[in-house]
Design a protein around this motif. Structure first.
Motif, PDB file in Angstrom:
ATOM      1  N   TYR A 154       0.803  -1.218   0.000  1.00 19.65           N
ATOM      2  CA  TYR A 154       0.000   0.000   0.000  1.00 19.65           C
ATOM      3  C   TYR A 154       0.838   1.271   0.000  1.00 19.65           C
ATOM      4  O   TYR A 154       0.364   2.334  -0.381  1.00 19.65           O
ATOM      5  N   LEU A 155       2.098   1.141   0.430  1.00 21.28           N
ATOM      6  CA  LEU A 155       3.006   2.292   0.407  1.00 21.28           C
ATOM      7  C   LEU A 155       4.108   2.128  -0.624  1.00 21.28           C
ATOM      8  O   LEU A 155       4.816   3.084  -0.939  1.00 21.28           O
ATOM      9  N   SER A 580     -12.120  -0.211  -0.832  1.00 21.71           N
ATOM     10  CA  SER A 580     -10.781   0.377  -0.797  1.00 21.71           C
ATOM     11  C   SER A 580     -10.719   1.663  -1.613  1.00 21.71           C
ATOM     12  O   SER A 580     -11.265   1.744  -2.711  1.00 21.71           O
ATOM     13  N   ILE A 581      -9.987   2.638  -1.072  1.00 22.04           N
ATOM     14  CA  ILE A 581      -9.684   3.834  -1.858  1.00 22.04           C
ATOM     15  C   ILE A 581      -8.171   4.001  -1.959  1.00 22.04           C
ATOM     16  O   ILE A 581      -7.676   5.081  -2.287  1.00 22.04           O
ATOM     17  N   TYR A 582      -7.440   2.938  -1.697  1.00 25.36           N
ATOM     18  CA  TYR A 582      -5.982   3.001  -1.670  1.00 25.36           C
ATOM     19  C   TYR A 582      -5.392   2.566  -3.004  1.00 25.36           C
ATOM     20  O   TYR A 582      -6.087   2.499  -4.017  1.00 25.36           O
ATOM     21  N   ALA A 583      -4.095   2.239  -2.981  1.00 21.89           N
ATOM     22  CA  ALA A 583      -3.384   1.946  -4.221  1.00 21.89           C
ATOM     23  C   ALA A 583      -3.885   0.680  -4.899  1.00 21.89           C
ATOM     24  O   ALA A 583      -3.682   0.495  -6.094  1.00 21.89           O
ATOM     25  N   LYS A 584      -4.538  -0.191  -4.133  1.00 22.77           N
ATOM     26  CA  LYS A 584      -5.081  -1.410  -4.723  1.00 22.77           C
ATOM     27  C   LYS A 584      -6.438  -1.694  -4.101  1.00 22.77           C
ATOM     28  O   LYS A 584      -6.763  -1.183  -3.034  1.00 22.77           O
ATOM     29  N   GLY A 585      -7.202  -2.540  -4.774  1.00 26.92           N
ATOM     30  CA  GLY A 585      -8.597  -2.712  -4.405  1.00 26.92           C
ATOM     31  C   GLY A 585      -8.853  -3.598  -3.210  1.00 26.92           C
ATOM     32  O   GLY A 585      -9.939  -3.558  -2.637  1.00 26.92           O
ATOM     33  N   GLN A 586      -7.885  -4.419  -2.808  1.00 30.29           N
ATOM     34  CA  GLN A 586      -8.119  -5.337  -1.702  1.00 30.29           C
ATOM     35  C   GLN A 586      -7.167  -5.041  -0.550  1.00 30.29           C
ATOM     36  O   GLN A 586      -5.964  -4.872  -0.754  1.00 30.29           O
ATOM     37  N   LEU A 587      -7.735  -4.990   0.614  1.00 34.37           N
ATOM     38  CA  LEU A 587      -6.989  -4.577   1.789  1.00 34.37           C
ATOM     39  C   LEU A 587      -6.716  -5.761   2.715  1.00 34.37           C
ATOM     40  O   LEU A 587      -7.496  -6.705   2.781  1.00 34.37           O
ATOM     41  N   ILE A 588      -5.612  -5.679   3.441  1.00 34.20           N
ATOM     42  CA  ILE A 588      -5.421  -6.539   4.599  1.00 34.20           C
ATOM     43  C   ILE A 588      -6.258  -5.909   5.701  1.00 34.20           C
ATOM     44  O   ILE A 588      -6.009  -4.774   6.107  1.00 34.20           O
ATOM     45  N   THR A 648      -8.933   1.636  24.121  1.00 37.82           N
ATOM     46  CA  THR A 648      -8.705   0.255  24.535  1.00 37.82           C
ATOM     47  C   THR A 648      -9.929  -0.593  24.218  1.00 37.82           C
ATOM     48  O   THR A 648     -11.045  -0.271  24.629  1.00 37.82           O
ATOM     49  N   GLY A 649      -9.716  -1.672  23.487  1.00 41.52           N
ATOM     50  CA  GLY A 649     -10.800  -2.599  23.178  1.00 41.52           C
ATOM     51  C   GLY A 649     -11.538  -2.316  21.885  1.00 41.52           C
ATOM     52  O   GLY A 649     -12.355  -3.126  21.462  1.00 41.52           O
ATOM     53  N   ILE A 650     -11.252  -1.196  21.238  1.00 45.22           N
ATOM     54  CA  ILE A 650     -11.887  -0.939  19.948  1.00 45.22           C
ATOM     55  C   ILE A 650     -11.103  -1.705  18.887  1.00 45.22           C
ATOM     56  O   ILE A 650      -9.920  -1.989  19.064  1.00 45.22           O
ATOM     57  N   GLY A 651     -11.742  -2.064  17.787  1.00 42.51           N
ATOM     58  CA  GLY A 651     -11.094  -2.848  16.758  1.00 42.51           C
ATOM     59  C   GLY A 651     -10.577  -1.982  15.620  1.00 42.51           C
ATOM     60  O   GLY A 651     -11.263  -1.070  15.159  1.00 42.51           O
ATOM     61  N   ALA A 652      -9.343  -2.248  15.195  1.00 43.55           N
ATOM     62  CA  ALA A 652      -8.811  -1.567  14.016  1.00 43.55           C
ATOM     63  C   ALA A 652      -9.470  -2.126  12.763  1.00 43.55           C
ATOM     64  O   ALA A 652     -10.025  -3.222  12.771  1.00 43.55           O
ATOM     65  N   CYS A 653      -9.381  -1.384  11.672  1.00 44.36           N
ATOM     66  CA  CYS A 653     -10.116  -1.728  10.455  1.00 44.36           C
ATOM     67  C   CYS A 653      -9.229  -2.378   9.396  1.00 44.36           C
ATOM     68  O   CYS A 653      -9.427  -3.532   9.042  1.00 44.36           O
ATOM     69  N   ASP A 654      -8.229  -1.650   8.883  1.00 42.28           N
ATOM     70  CA  ASP A 654      -7.395  -2.179   7.806  1.00 42.28           C
ATOM     71  C   ASP A 654      -5.985  -1.629   7.930  1.00 42.28           C
ATOM     72  O   ASP A 654      -5.749  -0.645   8.622  1.00 42.28           O
ATOM     73  N   THR A 655      -5.032  -2.259   7.235  1.00 40.46           N
ATOM     74  CA  THR A 655      -3.632  -1.872   7.413  1.00 40.46           C
ATOM     75  C   THR A 655      -3.304  -0.492   6.846  1.00 40.46           C
ATOM     76  O   THR A 655      -2.674   0.313   7.544  1.00 40.46           O
ATOM     77  N   PRO A 656      -3.679  -0.146   5.615  1.00 38.26           N
ATOM     78  CA  PRO A 656      -3.308   1.188   5.131  1.00 38.26           C
ATOM     79  C   PRO A 656      -4.016   2.296   5.887  1.00 38.26           C
ATOM     80  O   PRO A 656      -3.516   3.420   5.948  1.00 38.26           O
ATOM     81  N   GLY A 657      -5.161   1.994   6.471  1.00 40.23           N
ATOM     82  CA  GLY A 657      -5.890   2.983   7.247  1.00 40.23           C
ATOM     83  C   GLY A 657      -5.630   2.869   8.733  1.00 40.23           C
ATOM     84  O   GLY A 657      -6.480   3.287   9.538  1.00 40.23           O
ATOM     85  N   ALA A 658      -4.475   2.320   9.125  1.00 42.79           N
ATOM     86  CA  ALA A 658      -4.167   2.180  10.551  1.00 42.79           C
ATOM     87  C   ALA A 658      -4.359   3.511  11.269  1.00 42.79           C
ATOM     88  O   ALA A 658      -3.880   4.539  10.814  1.00 42.79           O
ATOM     89  N   GLY A 659      -5.056   3.474  12.382  1.00 45.57           N
ATOM     90  CA  GLY A 659      -5.451   4.694  13.075  1.00 45.57           C
ATOM     91  C   GLY A 659      -6.931   4.967  12.929  1.00 45.57           C
ATOM     92  O   GLY A 659      -7.474   5.841  13.603  1.00 45.57           O
ATOM     93  N   TYR A 660      -7.593   4.186  12.062  1.00 40.25           N
ATOM     94  CA  TYR A 660      -9.053   4.230  11.939  1.00 40.25           C
ATOM     95  C   TYR A 660      -9.599   2.964  12.595  1.00 40.25           C
ATOM     96  O   TYR A 660      -9.159   1.852  12.287  1.00 40.25           O
ATOM     97  N   VAL A 661     -10.531   3.126  13.526  1.00 44.36           N
ATOM     98  CA  VAL A 661     -11.045   1.989  14.297  1.00 44.36           C
ATOM     99  C   VAL A 661     -12.563   1.921  14.182  1.00 44.36           C
ATOM    100  O   VAL A 661     -13.228   2.926  13.900  1.00 44.36           O
ATOM    101  N   HIS A 662     -13.093   0.720  14.418  1.00 45.27           N
ATOM    102  CA  HIS A 662     -14.544   0.524  14.303  1.00 45.27           C
ATOM    103  C   HIS A 662     -14.981  -0.660  15.166  1.00 45.27           C
ATOM    104  O   HIS A 662     -14.140  -1.423  15.642  1.00 45.27           O
ATOM    105  N   PRO A 663     -16.301  -0.837  15.363  1.00 45.37           N
ATOM    106  CA  PRO A 663     -16.771  -1.898  16.250  1.00 45.37           C
ATOM    107  C   PRO A 663     -17.054  -3.228  15.566  1.00 45.37           C
ATOM    108  O   PRO A 663     -17.715  -4.087  16.155  1.00 45.37           O
ATOM    109  N   PHE A 664     -16.552  -3.450  14.337  1.00 46.43           N
ATOM    110  CA  PHE A 664     -16.882  -4.696  13.648  1.00 46.43           C
ATOM    111  C   PHE A 664     -16.392  -5.935  14.401  1.00 46.43           C
ATOM    112  O   PHE A 664     -16.978  -7.001  14.285  1.00 46.43           O
ATOM    113  N   GLU A 665     -15.307  -5.794  15.156  1.00 48.74           N
ATOM    114  CA  GLU A 665     -14.768  -6.976  15.818  1.00 48.74           C
ATOM    115  C   GLU A 665     -15.739  -7.597  16.817  1.00 48.74           C
ATOM    116  O   GLU A 665     -15.510  -8.707  17.298  1.00 48.74           O
ATOM    117  N   LEU A 666     -16.817  -6.919  17.137  1.00 43.71           N
ATOM    118  CA  LEU A 666     -17.873  -7.559  17.926  1.00 43.71           C
ATOM    119  C   LEU A 666     -18.347  -8.846  17.258  1.00 43.71           C
ATOM    120  O   LEU A 666     -18.802  -9.776  17.937  1.00 43.71           O
TER     121      LEU A 666
END
Length: 786
Positions: A154-155, A580-588, A648-666
């Motif tokens: 992604y970088l 994805s809005i990054y360099a490629k369409g599929q994210l880790i 603490t306890g919130i779930g991260a979303c994807d690798t290129p967007g590290a620093g963005y978190v969401h509750p999907f990990e529920l």
């Protein structure tokens, strides 16, 4: 236990530390060294990047103390004079900590500096980026190199530095497969404060006092090919990052003001551990950091049962249906799509799977309605399922549509995720909603607009939910044969399209043919093209249990072996997210390891084969690592800070967007608990508890509404670091101003869907979602078993 020993190398410039690891003094091996313990980057305010100067030195004095060593050096750099005092302490047998204090003895004025630490590999003659495996969740899993070109995907770089507020465990691990050791650089003290940088002209270099530094991996700045685990204070993100712009990905960083008398303190840890496999190093590192950081659950805003009530009341506001006179398709569904701050519906789109999760919401509403005497919920839920089965189903192929536009009175095709406004807006309204994002993804949009088909994940999710609600209705004495028949027709589609290696492609056209073009969107490698395979497993197992048809189990097992060996063991999970809005369409991303976890667990429960349990456990370790283990400091005036948000306890979303978190990990909390019980993994249970609390904290309640329009709403995600801050595509659009400490101004049906479903799963296992009670039950059960 093996021990990490600190040794001193004496050279003409002074003394430098190195580290040996082993069982005894006679068996130790040199693993790391710090050839330049004092390294300062200096910068004259306003100067171009090319004028940043690097200054290095060894220690001029090293004094042994009862607990370690006191080291000092003074350095003339950039017109200023600095004193560095480092205290080296053996924190644990395998861990050394350095407490650093820097003082500006004489400042230069209008200039700044950064203090750096490079912990360099000393394992062999040459160590390249590709020779090691890395772990810095959620930013870095192995090398993030799905196309295997030797670069981070992604970088497009090998030198990688991340702000600490992007890192779940405040550490970066490098694993050497030959020696089976993991080497970690830790931020030993926790960053305590941060604020918005002063950069009126969008400067990428600036003076700022912040407690946020950076950690990463970098080609070592010494003779010979070596890698270093690098720390920088204050932060620097280079050579590339997504903090400012999506396409350009420029670096940026702060410098501490070099004024006379200025001083700061920062602490790091160096840890080396033995681990037979990379996954073992991953779990050891992550769980030890959970203990280091003393991660504690965030208090729930209300009881779990009350949160269910609030969530479903909010969801019900966005239920939509049309009579046969209004629309011959008689659509019914939860069309929630709003900015939660005002609650105004943006579009009447009924989506199945992914962000829509309509059938899972129907299951939740029906079950809640029956339990709590709300017949209105039950009636609506049944209408949603009937619409899905009768109208969204394609009996000829067994497939399902993913999306229905109530305004257009027709099914539509939704390929590009974040570009959902394409389904309901045109002209000026489209530009208002999307801004430059349309131009950014225009080449993908044009390639996909004419394709008619569905994502595999979306179909699998709602057909699985269809089987859940079918079985629940059956338990209540109601037999919905047409629901089961639709699911069976879909399963025949899966059996027909399964590849010889046990896989499926990410998407299929309405004729049942795999869609693989454009490759940037659907993948160029087997890991990407087949990334959704695990999503088929749970429903196949469910259908096998209902019908006893061995074909479903055989297909699931075949898929499970691919998922365990290629996706989990290879650390090649990706493609769970469709926007994805990054360099490629599929994210880790977190969602792409959640499905292998639940799929492999379902296979173990169906077969009792320990092969699948081990795979589920390994997937659960990776899934757990997406959980933030500390409370990131936020700008004091930000919305999240004002509401006392804890990361603490919130779930991260994807690798290129590290620093963005969401509750999907529920979604996976109950399965993590089940895996913890089956494997007697107390750490897994602890992470599940952190997630349950952290991801439920931002539901609007009467006592604390988070600035949302209605009780029960919850925002889709939150920024705990900087992301696309300067990018015009997220500037003045309806979804703009997504800065650190703010939410993403989005609400979708998946949010209550996965949360309430998680509650039901915990309730069915333990009769409660209270983790104190769950832990007591587990202890009692294991005590009886022992």
């Amino acid at each position: 236990m093996q021990k990490l020993s600190l040794k001193w190398d004496q050279g003409p410039p002074g003394q430098t530390p190195s580290f040996e690891f082993g069982e005894s003094q006679q068996e130790t091996v040199r693993v790391l060294r710090i050839p330049q313990p004092v390294c300062l980057d200096t910068w004259r305010a306003g100067a171009p990047k090319q004028e940043i100067a690097e200054h290095t030195a060894a220690y001029s004095a090293v004094k042994q103390t009862e607990n370690g060593f006191l080291c000092e050096a003074e350095l003339d750099a950039g017109g200023s004079r600095f004193r560095i005092a480092d205290e080296w302490l053996q924190a644990e047998d395998d861990t050394w900590q350095v407490n650093r204090k820097l003082t500006v003895l004489q400042g230069a004025g209008a200039s700044g500096f950064r203090l750096r630490l490079d912990v360099v590999t000393a394992l062999q003659e040459e160590t390249d980026f590709t020779d090691l495996k890395y772990f810095a969740p959620p930013a870095l899993y192995d090398k993030n190199d799905l196309d295997e070109d030797g670069l981070e995907d992604y970088l497009g770089a090998r030198n990688l530095m991340y702000r600490e507020d992007r890192l779940n465990m405040l550490a970066v691990l490098a694993y050497d497969e030959k020696r089976r050791i993991g080497m970690s650089l830790l931020r030993a003290d926790r960053p305590a404060w941060d604020d918005v940088p002063d950069r009126p002209d969008k400067e990428r270099l600036f003076l700022q006092k912040t407690d946020i530094g950076s950690l990463g991996v970098w080609k070592a700045p010494v003779d010979g090919n070596q890698m270093s685990l690098r720390a920088s204070y204050p932060f620097y993100e280079g050579e590339r990052c997504h903090a400012l712009y999506m396409k350009e990905r420029p670096d940026w960083g702060s410098f501490w003001p070099a004024e006379t008398g200025e001083a700061f303190e920062v602490s790091y840890g160096i840890r080396v551990e033995s681990a037979p496999l990379f996954i073992d190093a991953v779990w050891q590192t992550y769980t030890r950091r959970m203990k280091d950081l003393e991660s504690t659950p965030v208090p729930l805003p209300a009881t779990a049962e009350k949160l269910n009530e609030y969530r479903l009341e909010a969801l019900d506001r966005y239920f939509i249906e049309k009579s046969e006179e209004e629309d011959s398709n008689k659509p019914a569904g939860y069309a929630l799509n709003c900015h939660p701050q005002n609650g105004v519906q943006l579009s009447n789109i009924i989506q199945f799977g992914f962000t829509g999760q309509n059938i899972l919401s129907a299951y939740n509403s029906l079950r809640f309605g029956l339990d709590n005497g709300v017949p209105n919920y039950v009636e609506k839920a049944q209408k949603v399922v009937d619409f899905f089965v009768e109208k969204a189903h394609l009996p000829e192929t067994g497939m399902f549509y993913n999306l229905y536009s109530v305004e257009k009175k027709s099914f539509d095709f939704w390929w590009t995720g974040l570009l959902l406004p394409l389904a309901y807006a045109e002209g000026e309204r489209l530009r208002e909603l999307m801004g430059p994002l349309y131009e950014h993804r225009e080449f993908v949009i044009k390639a996909l607009r004419e394709k008619q088909g569905s994502y595999l994940r979306c179909m699998n999710e709602d057909v699985h939910a269809l089987l859940l609600i079918y079985r629940f209705e059956q338990s209540q004495g109601r037999e919905n044969k047409e629901w089961l028949e639709a699911a069976k027709r879909y399963a025949e589609f899966l059996l027909r399209t399964q590849e010889t290696d046990g896989t499926w492609y990410r998407a299929y056209d309405i004729g049942g043919k795999a869609i693989t073009d454009p490759p940037i969107w659907f993948g160029t490698t087997v890991y990407e093209q087949k990334s959704s395979t695990a999503t088929s497993i749970p429903l196949l197992i469910e259908l096998y249990e209902i019908t006893g048809d061995e074909r479903y189990l055989e297909a699931a097992e075949k898929a499970g072996r691919f998922v365990r060996e290629t996706i989990v063991k290879g650390i090649k999970f990706n493609g769970g997210i469709h926007d994805s809005i990054y360099a490629k369409g599929q994210l880790i991303d977190n969602e792409s390891i959640y499905f292998p976890m639940i799929g492999l667990l379902a296979l173990y429960k169906a077969t009792k084969d320990p092969y699948f349990l081990q795979g589920a456990h390994d997937a659960a370790k990776l899934n757990a690592s997406w959980t933030v283990l500390w409370d990131v400091p936020l700008p004091p005036q930000s919305t999240l800070a004002k509401f006392d948000f804890r990361s603490t306890g919130i779930g991260a979303c994807d690798t290129p967007g590290a620093g963005y978190v969401h509750p999907f990990e529920l979604s996976g909390v109950a399965e993590m608990v089940e895996i913890a019980v089956l494997t007697v993994d107390q750490d897994m249970l602890r992470v599940a508890e952190l997630l349950w609390h952290g991801c439920n904290q931002t539901v609007a309640t009467p006592e604390k509404d988070w600035g949302y329009a209605y009780t029960g709403l919850q925002e889709e995600g939150y920024l705990i670091s900087w992301w696309a801050w300067d990018d015009p595509m997220f500037g003045d659009t309806g979804f703009g101003q997504r800065w650190k400490g703010e939410g993403n101004k989005t609400c979708f049906p998946w949010i209550p869907a996965v949360a309430v479903h998680c509650y039901w799963k915990l309730y069915d296992m333990f009769g409660t979602a209270d983790f104190n009670a769950i832990r007591e039950q587990i202890s009692a059960r294991q005590g009886v078993a022992n």
